[in-house]
Design a protein around this motif. Sequence first.
Motif, short mmCIF file in Angstrom:
data_model
loop_
_atom_site.label_atom_id
_atom_site.label_comp_id
_atom_site.label_asym_id
_atom_site.label_seq_id
_atom_site.Cartn_x
_atom_site.Cartn_y
_atom_site.Cartn_z
N MET A 1 0.83 -1.19 0.00
CA MET A 1 0.00 0.00 0.00
C MET A 1 0.88 1.25 0.00
N PRO A 2 0.52 2.26 -0.82
CA PRO A 2 1.28 3.51 -0.80
C PRO A 2 1.19 4.18 0.57
N HIS A 3 2.24 4.86 0.96
CA HIS A 3 2.25 5.57 2.23
C HIS A 3 3.16 6.78 2.10
N THR A 4 2.96 7.76 3.00
CA THR A 4 3.74 8.99 3.00
C THR A 4 4.70 8.97 4.18
N PRO A 5 6.01 8.96 3.95
CA PRO A 5 6.97 8.90 5.05
C PRO A 5 6.99 10.20 5.86
N TYR A 6 7.56 10.11 7.05
CA TYR A 6 7.82 11.29 7.86
C TYR A 6 8.81 12.20 7.14
N LEU A 7 8.78 13.48 7.47
CA LEU A 7 9.64 14.53 6.92
C LEU A 7 9.30 14.88 5.48
N THR A 8 8.16 14.35 4.99
CA THR A 8 7.69 14.66 3.65
C THR A 8 6.84 15.92 3.70
N PRO A 9 6.92 16.80 2.69
CA PRO A 9 6.13 18.04 2.72
C PRO A 9 4.62 17.75 2.79
N PRO A 10 3.88 18.56 3.55
CA PRO A 10 2.43 18.40 3.60
C PRO A 10 1.79 18.87 2.31
N ILE A 56 22.38 4.78 3.90
CA ILE A 56 21.30 4.04 3.25
C ILE A 56 20.35 3.44 4.28
N MET A 57 20.89 2.98 5.41
CA MET A 57 20.04 2.32 6.40
C MET A 57 19.03 3.29 6.98
N ASN A 58 19.45 4.52 7.29
CA ASN A 58 18.51 5.49 7.84
C ASN A 58 17.50 5.95 6.80
N LEU A 59 17.93 6.11 5.56
CA LEU A 59 16.97 6.45 4.51
C LEU A 59 15.96 5.32 4.33
N ALA A 60 16.44 4.07 4.38
CA ALA A 60 15.54 2.93 4.25
C ALA A 60 14.54 2.88 5.40
N MET A 61 14.98 3.17 6.61
CA MET A 61 14.08 3.21 7.76
C MET A 61 13.01 4.28 7.58
N LEU A 62 13.44 5.46 7.15
CA LEU A 62 12.51 6.56 6.96
C LEU A 62 11.46 6.21 5.90
N LEU A 63 11.91 5.67 4.78
CA LEU A 63 10.97 5.33 3.70
C LEU A 63 10.13 4.10 4.04
N SER A 64 10.55 3.32 5.02
CA SER A 64 9.74 2.18 5.48
C SER A 64 8.59 2.64 6.37
N GLY A 65 8.57 3.93 6.71
CA GLY A 65 7.45 4.47 7.47
C GLY A 65 7.74 4.74 8.93
N LEU A 66 8.98 4.55 9.39
CA LEU A 66 9.30 4.81 10.80
C LEU A 66 9.40 6.31 11.06
N SER A 67 8.91 6.73 12.22
CA SER A 67 9.12 8.10 12.64
C SER A 67 10.56 8.26 13.12
N PRO A 68 11.11 9.48 13.09
CA PRO A 68 12.45 9.67 13.64
C PRO A 68 12.57 9.22 15.10
#
Length: 516
Positions: A1-10, A56-68
């Motif tokens: 399912m598509p999702h919007t990661p954290y730190l993405t513009p509203p 890469i690991m932190n970018l992957a975490m962010l795009l996986s939907g985790l909050s900071p």
Amino acid sequence: MPHTPYLTPPAGYTGPRRALILAGGGMRVAYQAGVLRALEEAGLCFTHADGTSGGIMNLAMLLSGLSPTAMCERWRTLRVRDFVSLMPFAEYLRGPAMAAMGDADGLVEDVFPHLGIDVARICTAEGIDATFNVCNFTDKVNEAIPHPHIDLDLLVAGVSLPMFMPAVRKGETTYTDAVWIQDANLIDAVRRGAQELWVVWIIANTPVYRDGFFNQYVHMIEMSACGALHDAFDRIREINDRIRQGETVYGHTEPIRLHLIKPTFPLPLDPAYYFGDVDGATLVNQGYAEAWAYLETRPADGLPFTPATTRMLTSNPGITFRETMEGPFALGPSDPQTGFEQGRRDGHHLALHATITIHDLARFIADPDHAGSLVATIDFTPFGTAIPARRGVFNLFSPADDPETKYMVYELAFRHGDEDYYLAGRKTIRDDPGFDLWKDTTTLFTTLHRGPDGHAPVVGAGILSLGVGDLIRLVSTMRAIHTDALTEKARTLATFGAFFLGELWESYAQHTQTDA
């Protein structure tokens, strides 16, 4: 399912187009999670994100939907030894011809799952344009893989440093870590329209050249990574000069701005992390605090695109240790003893988890205030757990107005909800009747201020203490830093011990002699 990661513009965002650039740094990129939490709290958002090597690991975490915040907790609880996975025994029998020192099994089976990395969710992230850099060894070029096209093999390849992990083969192409080509892809971000480049940089840049095979392997990475970054700086300076002369370059009509967050001193290398000289919590907390230090002072026009921007401080041998103090604490009282008693009745406790670092022991001893650095989190029943400090203060045997009294000072600023708070604690080393050394050095009388510093109104108080078990754990974390020689490490620890005990003896000697 598509999702919007954290730190993405509203939706409807019209602010500057920012690129988040997460450079490498091995396992130490736990530091970046703390930085990302600070960036989120500051309200920053990014239209583009890019990761290289460990980043890469932190970018992957962010795009996986985790909050900071969740990223910070994952790094704090990661078993760092899971990074290391041995090759089949037969491979080591090949001697110098073996493929690598270890394989990727620990990464794939333990580290990635613990960090919450989910390739399917990375590919379906929306609202941000993200890229993962890998080295195409076959063609000797960097490839920036768009996030919808990433897969597990490419994620592994992106963190597969030669000698330490095998290269990854996909069809006719061999891939590996891109750090030898570049460790941060600034030019690609500029081409994609980024007006502000927010770089989180970990690779050391100091003039110190260290002896030893491993240190010099690391220096090769530093030369390659810093050299490529500084070359990109040169190119962007040229682009900005052309823009100032009226040209439109890659769609830009205004000069590109740079913001770069980095450690003040080089972070300990991966072996130090692996063997416990530093832990994930400390790296996370340091990243958070140093990010806020930059955010609160950043120039509106950004930093200059010069090598000095990545320069870190060097130092002489020093000391680091981790300390936990805990005790009853209550909101309302201004007196620590009253807060202690009320907190005990109400079942409210406050715990301070701190890492103290003295970057130059000789200078520390010569300084009358004996000031070191402190990064920390607090747990407080009414507020929550693992609340990070934005800045911290530590003084060991700081002089008081009374010549027979000295203070051990622990202070930190943090934020809860929409409020700034300041926790101010003192251990009072005083020449009282009786020999109460243990109580003086393990009891922290603490007040909580609503505001940015210790001058703000007191809104809570209590008493924290260091138990026997806590003291044993503290001693087990004590390390000499900024030196590789075993003799120098031992000398540094002995010097600190002699200073600590000598100051205590000075505080008590007069009274002991009077009693005699």
